[in-house]
Design a protein around this motif. Structure first.
Motif, PDB file in Angstrom:
ATOM      1  N   THR A  23       0.828  -1.207   0.000  1.00  0.00           N
ATOM      2  CA  THR A  23       0.000   0.000   0.000  1.00  0.00           C
ATOM      3  C   THR A  23       0.866   1.263   0.000  1.00  0.00           C
ATOM      4  OG1 THR A  23      -1.786  -1.175   1.130  1.00  0.00           O
ATOM      5  CG2 THR A  23      -1.850   1.226   1.213  1.00  0.00           C
ATOM      6  N   VAL A  28      -1.086  -0.068  -3.681  1.00  0.00           N
ATOM      7  CA  VAL A  28      -2.153  -1.075  -3.734  1.00  0.00           C
ATOM      8  C   VAL A  28      -3.257  -0.640  -2.773  1.00  0.00           C
ATOM      9  CG1 VAL A  28      -2.682  -3.492  -3.133  1.00  0.00           C
ATOM     10  CG2 VAL A  28      -0.587  -2.930  -4.381  1.00  0.00           C
ATOM     11  N   GLU A  29      -4.495  -0.859  -3.154  1.00  0.00           N
ATOM     12  CA  GLU A  29      -5.623  -0.528  -2.279  1.00  0.00           C
ATOM     13  C   GLU A  29      -5.464  -1.270  -0.945  1.00  0.00           C
ATOM     14  OE1 GLU A  29      -8.291   1.500  -2.757  1.00  0.00           O
ATOM     15  OE2 GLU A  29      -7.409   2.144  -4.661  1.00  0.00           O
ATOM     16  N   SER A  31      -7.736  -2.393   0.997  1.00  0.00           N
ATOM     17  CA  SER A  31      -8.644  -3.546   1.081  1.00  0.00           C
ATOM     18  C   SER A  31      -8.014  -4.783   0.449  1.00  0.00           C
ATOM     19  CB  SER A  31      -9.993  -3.231   0.424  1.00  0.00           C
ATOM     20  OG  SER A  31      -9.813  -2.888  -0.940  1.00  0.00           O
ATOM     21  N   ASP A  32      -7.272  -4.605  -0.639  1.00  0.00           N
ATOM     22  CA  ASP A  32      -6.565  -5.730  -1.269  1.00  0.00           C
ATOM     23  C   ASP A  32      -5.424  -6.219  -0.371  1.00  0.00           C
ATOM     24  OD1 ASP A  32      -8.237  -5.587  -3.466  1.00  0.00           O
ATOM     25  OD2 ASP A  32      -6.827  -4.417  -4.673  1.00  0.00           O
ATOM     26  N   THR A  33      -4.706  -5.281   0.242  1.00  0.00           N
ATOM     27  CA  THR A  33      -3.634  -5.632   1.172  1.00  0.00           C
ATOM     28  C   THR A  33      -4.198  -6.412   2.355  1.00  0.00           C
ATOM     29  OG1 THR A  33      -2.287  -3.729   0.528  1.00  0.00           O
ATOM     30  CG2 THR A  33      -1.855  -4.679   2.698  1.00  0.00           C
ATOM     31  N   ILE A  36      -5.152 -10.009   1.196  1.00  0.00           N
ATOM     32  CA  ILE A  36      -3.944 -10.828   1.015  1.00  0.00           C
ATOM     33  C   ILE A  36      -3.357 -11.193   2.382  1.00  0.00           C
ATOM     34  CG2 ILE A  36      -1.559 -10.820   0.167  1.00  0.00           C
ATOM     35  CD1 ILE A  36      -2.576  -9.091  -2.185  1.00  0.00           C
ATOM     36  N   GLY A  97      -2.098 -10.915  -6.192  1.00  0.00           N
ATOM     37  CA  GLY A  97      -1.860  -9.617  -6.823  1.00  0.00           C
ATOM     38  C   GLY A  97      -2.251  -9.615  -8.294  1.00  0.00           C
ATOM     39  N   LEU A 100      -6.039  -9.385  -8.226  1.00  0.00           N
ATOM     40  CA  LEU A 100      -6.688  -8.242  -7.580  1.00  0.00           C
ATOM     41  C   LEU A 100      -6.247  -6.875  -8.087  1.00  0.00           C
ATOM     42  CD1 LEU A 100      -6.534  -9.442  -3.851  1.00  0.00           C
ATOM     43  CD2 LEU A 100      -8.559  -9.370  -5.313  1.00  0.00           C
ATOM     44  N   PHE A 101      -4.983  -6.712  -8.437  1.00  0.00           N
ATOM     45  CA  PHE A 101      -4.454  -5.383  -8.729  1.00  0.00           C
ATOM     46  C   PHE A 101      -4.738  -4.975 -10.161  1.00  0.00           C
ATOM     47  CE2 PHE A 101      -0.710  -6.558  -5.701  1.00  0.00           C
ATOM     48  CZ  PHE A 101      -1.589  -6.628  -4.638  1.00  0.00           C
ATOM     49  N   THR A 104      -0.339  -4.521 -12.609  1.00  0.00           N
ATOM     50  CA  THR A 104       0.445  -5.673 -12.168  1.00  0.00           C
ATOM     51  C   THR A 104       1.881  -5.669 -12.683  1.00  0.00           C
ATOM     52  OG1 THR A 104      -0.356  -7.016 -14.024  1.00  0.00           O
ATOM     53  CG2 THR A 104      -1.595  -7.148 -11.944  1.00  0.00           C
TER      54      THR A 104
END
Length: 148
Positions: A23, A28-29, A31-33, A36, A97, A100-101, A104
């Motif tokens: 992040t 990276v968002e 919420s994604d972090t 994961i 990743g 989600l990302f 990339t």
């Protein structure tokens, strides 16, 4: 209860590392972090800590060499589990990743850096596990009582 404390500690460690690297550095968002971090915590605890770290090692050492054997055994188990944790972390972060990302192009570098930093933390986390969660591996009875 010791496993719950260990999972919470592991989750916090992973979340801090990934928040800073994914992040903070790679945008990276959060919420994604967070997602994961949850997945990696569970997968790494089961594979690295319960399957590799706890199950590896010789528990048949003679009592007169127990101190030396326990130290050598811990180092061997810790090394194997830490390498396993680094590989697991890299794969989970990289694969999640990719899914989600939006961007990339830097995912391999971000995954590798994150995995190596997490691996450093895991080395010390395994020492905590030996003393507090898997006392039978540290030469103490597996009674759940962590007092020595």
């Amino acid at each position: 209860m010791n496993h719950v404390k260990a999972l919470i500690m592991k989750f916090i460690m992973i979340l801090v590392v990934l928040s800073i690297i994914l992040t903070g550095i790679y945008d990276v968002e959060f919420s994604d972090t967070l997602l994961i971090s949850v997945v990696l915590t569970v997968v790494a605890y089961v594979l690295g800590d319960l399957m590799i770290f706890r199950k590896t090692g010789d528990r048949t050492a003679n009592t007169h060499t127990a101190d030396h054997s326990n130290a050598a055994d811990h180092k061997k188990r810790n090394t194997m589990a830490t390498i396993g944790d680094i590989v697991t972390s890299f794969l989970v972060i990289w694969l999640m990743g990719q899914a989600l990302f939006a961007n990339t192009e830097d995912i391999i570098a971000a995954s590798l850096i994150s995995a190596l930093v997490i691996g450093g933390g895991e080395w010390f986390f395994h020492k905590y596990l030996d003393k507090n969660v898997f006392p039978e591996k540290d030469g103490h009875a597996a009674t759940g009582n962590t007092r020595h």
